[in-house]
Design a protein around this motif. Structure first.
Motif, PDB file in Angstrom:
ATOM      1  N   ALA A  30       7.604  -4.069   6.465  1.00  0.00           N
ATOM      2  CA  ALA A  30       6.277  -4.225   7.205  1.00  0.00           C
ATOM      3  C   ALA A  30       6.150  -4.958   8.343  1.00  0.00           C
ATOM      4  N   LEU A  31       6.964  -6.326   7.822  1.00  0.00           N
ATOM      5  CA  LEU A  31       6.717  -7.493   8.777  1.00  0.00           C
ATOM      6  C   LEU A  31       7.667  -7.069  10.236  1.00  0.00           C
ATOM      7  N   LEU A  32       8.727  -6.558   9.853  1.00  0.00           N
ATOM      8  CA  LEU A  32       9.738  -6.261  10.969  1.00  0.00           C
ATOM      9  C   LEU A  32       8.779  -5.188  11.826  1.00  0.00           C
ATOM     10  N   HIS A  33       8.138  -4.270  11.228  1.00  0.00           N
ATOM     11  CA  HIS A  33       7.358  -3.409  11.966  1.00  0.00           C
ATOM     12  C   HIS A  33       6.444  -4.023  13.030  1.00  0.00           C
ATOM     13  N   ASP A  34       5.571  -4.951  12.335  1.00  0.00           N
ATOM     14  CA  ASP A  34       4.586  -5.677  13.071  1.00  0.00           C
ATOM     15  C   ASP A  34       5.341  -6.501  14.108  1.00  0.00           C
ATOM     16  N   VAL A  35       6.375  -7.093  14.027  1.00  0.00           N
ATOM     17  CA  VAL A  35       6.991  -7.755  15.219  1.00  0.00           C
ATOM     18  C   VAL A  35       7.426  -7.017  16.270  1.00  0.00           C
ATOM     19  N   LEU A  36       8.164  -5.600  15.784  1.00  0.00           N
ATOM     20  CA  LEU A  36       8.493  -4.492  16.747  1.00  0.00           C
ATOM     21  C   LEU A  36       7.317  -4.171  17.596  1.00  0.00           C
ATOM     22  N   ILE A  37       6.271  -3.971  16.979  1.00  0.00           N
ATOM     23  CA  ILE A  37       4.978  -3.227  17.648  1.00  0.00           C
ATOM     24  C   ILE A  37       4.620  -4.446  18.602  1.00  0.00           C
ATOM     25  N   SER A  95       0.114  -2.255   8.970  1.00  0.00           N
ATOM     26  CA  SER A  95       1.548  -2.090   8.230  1.00  0.00           C
ATOM     27  C   SER A  95       1.010  -2.233   6.546  1.00  0.00           C
ATOM     28  N   SER A  96       0.343  -3.085   6.395  1.00  0.00           N
ATOM     29  CA  SER A  96      -0.026  -3.443   4.898  1.00  0.00           C
ATOM     30  C   SER A  96      -0.911  -2.239   4.300  1.00  0.00           C
ATOM     31  N   ILE A  97      -1.640  -1.495   4.990  1.00  0.00           N
ATOM     32  CA  ILE A  97      -2.176  -0.527   4.331  1.00  0.00           C
ATOM     33  C   ILE A  97      -1.303   0.681   4.448  1.00  0.00           C
ATOM     34  N   PHE A  98      -0.817   1.310   5.584  1.00  0.00           N
ATOM     35  CA  PHE A  98      -0.133   2.365   5.636  1.00  0.00           C
ATOM     36  C   PHE A  98       1.518   2.427   5.692  1.00  0.00           C
ATOM     37  N   ILE A  99       2.213   1.278   5.381  1.00  0.00           N
ATOM     38  CA  ILE A  99       3.706   1.289   5.412  1.00  0.00           C
ATOM     39  C   ILE A  99       4.116   0.771   4.305  1.00  0.00           C
ATOM     40  N   ALA A 100       3.858  -0.749   3.950  1.00  0.00           N
ATOM     41  CA  ALA A 100       4.369  -1.617   2.825  1.00  0.00           C
ATOM     42  C   ALA A 100       4.314  -0.725   1.533  1.00  0.00           C
ATOM     43  N   ALA A 101       2.886  -0.404   1.108  1.00  0.00           N
ATOM     44  CA  ALA A 101       2.771  -0.044  -0.355  1.00  0.00           C
ATOM     45  C   ALA A 101       3.241   1.320  -0.347  1.00  0.00           C
ATOM     46  N   PRO A 102       3.094   2.352   0.597  1.00  0.00           N
ATOM     47  CA  PRO A 102       3.523   3.870   0.680  1.00  0.00           C
ATOM     48  C   PRO A 102       5.186   3.690   0.446  1.00  0.00           C
ATOM     49  N   ILE A 103       5.911   2.720   1.116  1.00  0.00           N
ATOM     50  CA  ILE A 103       7.277   2.759   1.213  1.00  0.00           C
ATOM     51  C   ILE A 103       7.704   2.451  -0.264  1.00  0.00           C
ATOM     52  N   TRP A 104       7.034   1.216  -0.783  1.00  0.00           N
ATOM     53  CA  TRP A 104       7.259   0.746  -2.272  1.00  0.00           C
ATOM     54  C   TRP A 104       7.045   1.992  -3.160  1.00  0.00           C
ATOM     55  N   ILE A 107      -4.205   7.944   1.408  1.00  0.00           N
ATOM     56  CA  ILE A 107      -3.452   7.087   2.405  1.00  0.00           C
ATOM     57  C   ILE A 107      -2.191   7.295   2.150  1.00  0.00           C
ATOM     58  N   VAL A 108      -1.512   7.279   0.950  1.00  0.00           N
ATOM     59  CA  VAL A 108      -0.017   7.377   0.648  1.00  0.00           C
ATOM     60  C   VAL A 108       0.390   8.712   0.871  1.00  0.00           C
ATOM     61  N   LYS A 109      -0.246   9.771   0.668  1.00  0.00           N
ATOM     62  CA  LYS A 109       0.192  11.049   0.836  1.00  0.00           C
ATOM     63  C   LYS A 109       0.307  11.364   2.198  1.00  0.00           C
ATOM     64  N   LYS A 110      -0.601  10.858   2.960  1.00  0.00           N
ATOM     65  CA  LYS A 110      -0.526  10.912   4.480  1.00  0.00           C
ATOM     66  C   LYS A 110       0.210   9.604   5.461  1.00  0.00           C
ATOM     67  N   SER A 111       0.797   8.973   4.407  1.00  0.00           N
ATOM     68  CA  SER A 111       1.691   7.789   5.077  1.00  0.00           C
ATOM     69  C   SER A 111       2.625   8.278   6.060  1.00  0.00           C
ATOM     70  N   PRO A 112       3.607   9.530   5.817  1.00  0.00           N
ATOM     71  CA  PRO A 112       4.476   9.895   6.777  1.00  0.00           C
ATOM     72  C   PRO A 112       3.824   9.888   8.160  1.00  0.00           C
ATOM     73  N   ILE A 113       2.541  10.573   8.409  1.00  0.00           N
ATOM     74  CA  ILE A 113       1.846  10.721   9.803  1.00  0.00           C
ATOM     75  C   ILE A 113       1.729   9.236  10.416  1.00  0.00           C
ATOM     76  N   VAL A 156       6.507   4.814  14.948  1.00  0.00           N
ATOM     77  CA  VAL A 156       7.799   5.213  15.695  1.00  0.00           C
ATOM     78  C   VAL A 156       7.401   5.974  17.159  1.00  0.00           C
ATOM     79  N   ALA A 157       6.287   6.495  17.267  1.00  0.00           N
ATOM     80  CA  ALA A 157       6.066   6.819  18.527  1.00  0.00           C
ATOM     81  C   ALA A 157       5.760   5.933  19.627  1.00  0.00           C
ATOM     82  N   ILE A 158       4.961   4.765  18.892  1.00  0.00           N
ATOM     83  CA  ILE A 158       4.483   3.538  19.850  1.00  0.00           C
ATOM     84  C   ILE A 158       5.883   2.808  20.108  1.00  0.00           C
TER      85      ILE A 158
END
Length: 375
Positions: free
Chosen positions: A236-243, A349-358, A6-12, A18-20
């Motif tokens: 990750a939270l700001l991502h959720d609100v933006l989505i 975001s919890s799975i694919f954004i927060a932890a990978p960014i950390w 998951i972390v390795k592929k998190s940029p995808i 970003v596309a959404i």
């Protein structure tokens, strides 16, 4: 147990987000170009100003018919929902009508005249309608009140994120150099801000200004002290609100105070999933850092270990939200729709954004330390 990279592929996954959001901006721009800036968002009466009227028709009624009658008077954005005349009754005979007068067209000079005008038209279609003023009420929301609601909504979301950043930093960033001083500073800034809010709660400009200063100071102290857990969680939270906001633009659903309630609900719900993953990361750090394992690998193991729990709890909650949306009335759907989008965005975001960014920030910091030692 199979380990997903998951972390390795998190940029995808980040690129998908970003596309959404970019798609939402395209919808926003195209709609504004074709129909005018005032049509880019489907703002509800809470945010635009308008009229809310309750009428007891003393019989069952068709919502579409009421909507047509009121629209023929020259108003727009008419919303009709059924209600009961009292808590003791289960008969849906009361119509709650929300509408805005068309630009440049004033139906009446005061609320009483406007109520009589609408009542006359409804009386023709529903002769049994109550004539008691207590059964038929009208409330207007002015433009200034609407602006206050928008500003208060933004303040509420930003303050919630700031408070969560402080909380997460207290819980997970204990090993960071100088963290105790930064925790104390962040907590002090937030406490002072809350006191100022309480004292000047009726002065909107002071509240907005202090919110901006509070967010800036907490972010500044957190970035300077490298409190990555809190920063990743808030991103990750700001991502959720933006989505959520993007979905409202794309599907052109009404944006009202129900959206604010849904956003604050998601902020509280989504951070719970993120904290579960960070909690597992903290446990695994103690086990695997001594084995020279990278933070990305530790984060990946932790996400996989909590994946089943995260998905199961989210699907259960999502099922309930979908049921509310399918079975609920219009006002409930205005809350349920952004809630559904937020639940999906939150688990994503919890799975694919927060932890990978950390993990990315932590590994980058470790690489810099090694480079300094080598030099």
């Amino acid at each position: 147990m199979k380990q997903y990279e998951i972390v390795k592929k998190s940029p995808i996954f980040m690129e998908i987000s970003v596309a959404i959001i970019a798609l939402g901006l395209v919808f926003f721009a195209v709609r504004g170009f074709m129909f005018g800036l005032d049509k880019t968002l489907n703002l509800g009466i809470d945010f635009t100003g308008g009229t809310i009227m309750t009428v007891d028709l003393k019989q069952d009624f068709d919502e579409d018919k009421i909507r047509t009658i009121v629209e023929n008077l020259g108003v727009e954005d008419v919303q009709v929902q059924k209600s009961t005349p009292s808590q003791a009754s289960d008969e849906l005979t009361v119509a709650v009508i929300r509408f805005r007068e068309e630009k440049g067209k004033k139906l009446a000079d005061n609320q009483e005249t406007l109520r009589n005008l609408v009542s006359e038209e409804l009386k023709k279609a529903y002769p049994n309608m109550s004539t008691n003023p207590q059964d038929n009420t009208i409330t207007s929301i002015g433009a200034s009140v609407s602006r206050e609601l928008i500003q208060n909504a933004i303040v509420a979301v930003l303050l919630a994120c700031a408070a969560i950043l402080v909380y997460v930093s207290w819980r997970f960033d204990s090993g960071v150099k100088g963290v105790k001083a930064t925790r104390a500073l962040n907590t002090l800034v937030l406490a002072v801000a809350l006191v100022v809010f309480y004292i000047f709660r009726n002065n909107l400009w002071i509240v907005v200004s202090v919110t901006g200063i509070t967010i800036f100071l907490i972010l500044f102290f957190s970035v300077r002290s490298k409190m990555y857990s809190g920063l990743a969680a808030v991103l990750a939270l700001l991502h959720d609100v933006l989505i959520m906001f993007t979905a409202m633009i794309i599907f052109y659903t009404p944006l009202s105070s129900s959206f604010v309630a849904a956003a604050l609900t998601i902020i509280g719900y989504s951070i719970n999933d993120t904290i579960v993953i960070f909690d597992r990361i903290r446990e695994n750090e103690a086990k695997f850092l001594a084995k020279q394992m990278s933070h990305s690998s530790i984060a990946n193991i932790s996400i996989n270990e909590t994946l089943t729990r995260t998905i199961n709890t989210s699907v259960t909650t999502l099922g309930t939200a979908i049921a509310i949306y399918v079975l609920g009335v219009t006002s409930i759907k205005e809350f349920a729709f952004p809630l559904i989008i937020g639940l999906i965005a939150g688990v994503y975001s919890s799975i694919f954004i927060a932890a990978p960014i950390w993990a990315f920030w932590k590994d980058a910091g470790s690489d810099k330390k090694l480079a300094k030692k080598s030099a």
